[in-house]
Design a protein around this motif. Structure first.
Motif, PDB file in Angstrom:
ATOM      1  N   ALA A   1       0.818  -1.220   0.000  1.00 37.16           N
ATOM      2  CA  ALA A   1       0.000   0.000   0.000  1.00 37.16           C
ATOM      3  C   ALA A   1       0.851   1.269   0.000  1.00 37.16           C
ATOM      4  CB  ALA A   1      -0.963   0.003   1.193  1.00 37.16           C
ATOM      5  N   ARG A   2       1.932   1.226  -0.799  1.00 36.20           N
ATOM      6  CA  ARG A   2       2.787   2.412  -0.933  1.00 36.20           C
ATOM      7  C   ARG A   2       2.936   2.863  -2.379  1.00 36.20           C
ATOM      8  NH1 ARG A   2       5.605  -0.418   3.098  1.00 36.20           N
ATOM      9  NH2 ARG A   2       6.974  -1.392   1.547  1.00 36.20           N
TER      10      ARG A   2
ATOM     11  N   GLN B   1      -5.517  -0.873  -2.280  1.00 33.90           N
ATOM     12  CA  GLN B   1      -4.645  -1.757  -1.506  1.00 33.90           C
ATOM     13  C   GLN B   1      -4.928  -1.612  -0.007  1.00 33.90           C
ATOM     14  OE1 GLN B   1      -0.437  -1.559  -2.585  1.00 33.90           O
ATOM     15  NE2 GLN B   1      -0.997  -0.833  -4.625  1.00 33.90           N
ATOM     16  N   VAL B   2      -5.074  -0.390   0.439  1.00 32.91           N
ATOM     17  CA  VAL B   2      -5.389  -0.142   1.849  1.00 32.91           C
ATOM     18  C   VAL B   2      -6.704  -0.802   2.221  1.00 32.91           C
ATOM     19  CG1 VAL B   2      -6.016   1.643   3.528  1.00 32.91           C
ATOM     20  CG2 VAL B   2      -4.053   1.990   2.019  1.00 32.91           C
TER      21      VAL B   2
ATOM     22  N   ILE C   1      -3.426   2.757  -4.531  1.00 28.88           N
ATOM     23  CA  ILE C   1      -3.010   2.668  -3.132  1.00 28.88           C
ATOM     24  C   ILE C   1      -4.237   2.588  -2.229  1.00 28.88           C
ATOM     25  CG2 ILE C   1      -1.849   3.888  -1.259  1.00 28.88           C
ATOM     26  CD1 ILE C   1       0.126   4.962  -3.304  1.00 28.88           C
TER      27      ILE C   1
ATOM     28  N   ASN D   1      -6.357  -4.551   2.509  1.00 28.63           N
ATOM     29  CA  ASN D   1      -5.677  -4.903   3.756  1.00 28.63           C
ATOM     30  C   ASN D   1      -6.631  -4.810   4.944  1.00 28.63           C
ATOM     31  OD1 ASN D   1      -3.307  -5.353   2.382  1.00 28.63           O
ATOM     32  ND2 ASN D   1      -2.341  -3.426   2.968  1.00 28.63           N
TER      33      ASN D   1
ATOM     34  N   THR E   1       1.753   1.622  -6.819  1.00 25.26           N
ATOM     35  CA  THR E   1       0.807   0.868  -7.650  1.00 25.26           C
ATOM     36  C   THR E   1       1.560  -0.046  -8.613  1.00 25.26           C
ATOM     37  OG1 THR E   1       0.721   2.723  -9.207  1.00 25.26           O
ATOM     38  CG2 THR E   1      -0.974   2.631  -7.500  1.00 25.26           C
TER      39      THR E   1
END
Length: 259
Positions: A171-172, A186-187, A183, A190, A174
């Motif tokens: 999550a930093r 992704q967050v 991102i 998670n 793409t």
């Protein structure tokens, strides 16, 4: 003199018994059965001893069995749900089973559908993640309870260790799927993984089982990190599953530490 001789023989026999007893105890192998889905079978770790279930000797249960010198029954299978465990896997357990590991639940909540939605360009995957979370919180607990109860019934004296799932993304940036997973997505994925972990942990602990949380082990080694322990989008291997390093350096140390 006869009395001395008899005493000497008695002491020698006692010493021999003390030396033989530990050796006999060590000779008794741990009976270990590994249940679960693709994260337990080793999908993505390769090569496979069973291609249908994608069982790998590099999977964390196989690594643990080798470390323990255990009598090992490996029935975890890629794609398995809780129903599959009840129908096809728990039969490997019996009253002589000493150790059981199981990782299950991800396939019961449509998590693959959520991943697919997030890697699809221009598609909002939040509804798919929310549906997975709903199934995780509302439907999965009863399914896990049924599996854990059956394990207790079939292997009443076994130590049972339940493994969770890692977060997928760093999550930093793409980097994955040609940059189609933002991102923010992704967050959000998670966060969904955290919901699933919480449900599995609560169900395991309700049965007095040991829960192994691998999220800390995989931190810094997610997809899009410099040294990922999970496959991202790929056509050459099993995507979104731990690679051999993920099992050897992520799952295995956490599992060994729990024991």
């Amino acid at each position: 003199m006869d009395r001395l001789r008899r005493s000497t023989v008695t002491v020698a026999a006692a010493l021999a018994a003390l030396l033989i007893a530990p050796a006999a105890a060590q000779a008794q192998q741990t009976e270990y059965v590994a249940l679960g889905d693709s994260y337990s079978s080793g999908s993505g770790a390769g090569p496979y001893t069973d291609t249908a279930c994608q069982r790998s000797n590099k999977a964390h249960p196989a690594l643990l069995a080798a470390e323990l010198g255990a009598e090992f029954t490996f029935v975890a299978c890629g794609g398995a749900t809780t129903d599959d465990v009840l129908a096809n896997q728990v039969q490997a357990l019996d009253a002589g089973t000493d150790l059981v590991t199981i990782g299950i639940g991800g396939n019961d909540i449509g998590w693959t559908d959520a991943v697919i939605a997030c890697i699809t360009p221009f598609k909002n995957c939040t509804p798919a993640i929310e549906e997975s979370e709903r199934q995780a919180t509302q439907e999965l607990p009863a399914k896990l309870d049924a599996v854990y109860t059956e394990i207790e019934s079939r292997a009443p004296d076994a130590e049972v260790v339940v493994t969770g799932y890692p977060r997928l993304f760093a999550a930093r940036n793409t980097c994955d799927a040609l940059g189609s997973i933002s991102i923010a997505e992704q967050v959000r994925m998670n966060q969904g993984a955290d919901v699933l972990s919480g449900v599995i942990q609560a169900a395991a602990e309700a049965h007095g089982f040991t829960y192994v949380d691998v999220r800390d082990e995989f931190t810094g080694h997610e997809i899009c990190s410099q040294t990922p322990w999970l496959h991202g989008f790929t056509l050459l291997d099993v995507p979104y599953h731990p690679n051999a390093a993920g099992h050897a350096s992520g799952y295995y140390p956490a599992l060994l530490g729990a024991l």
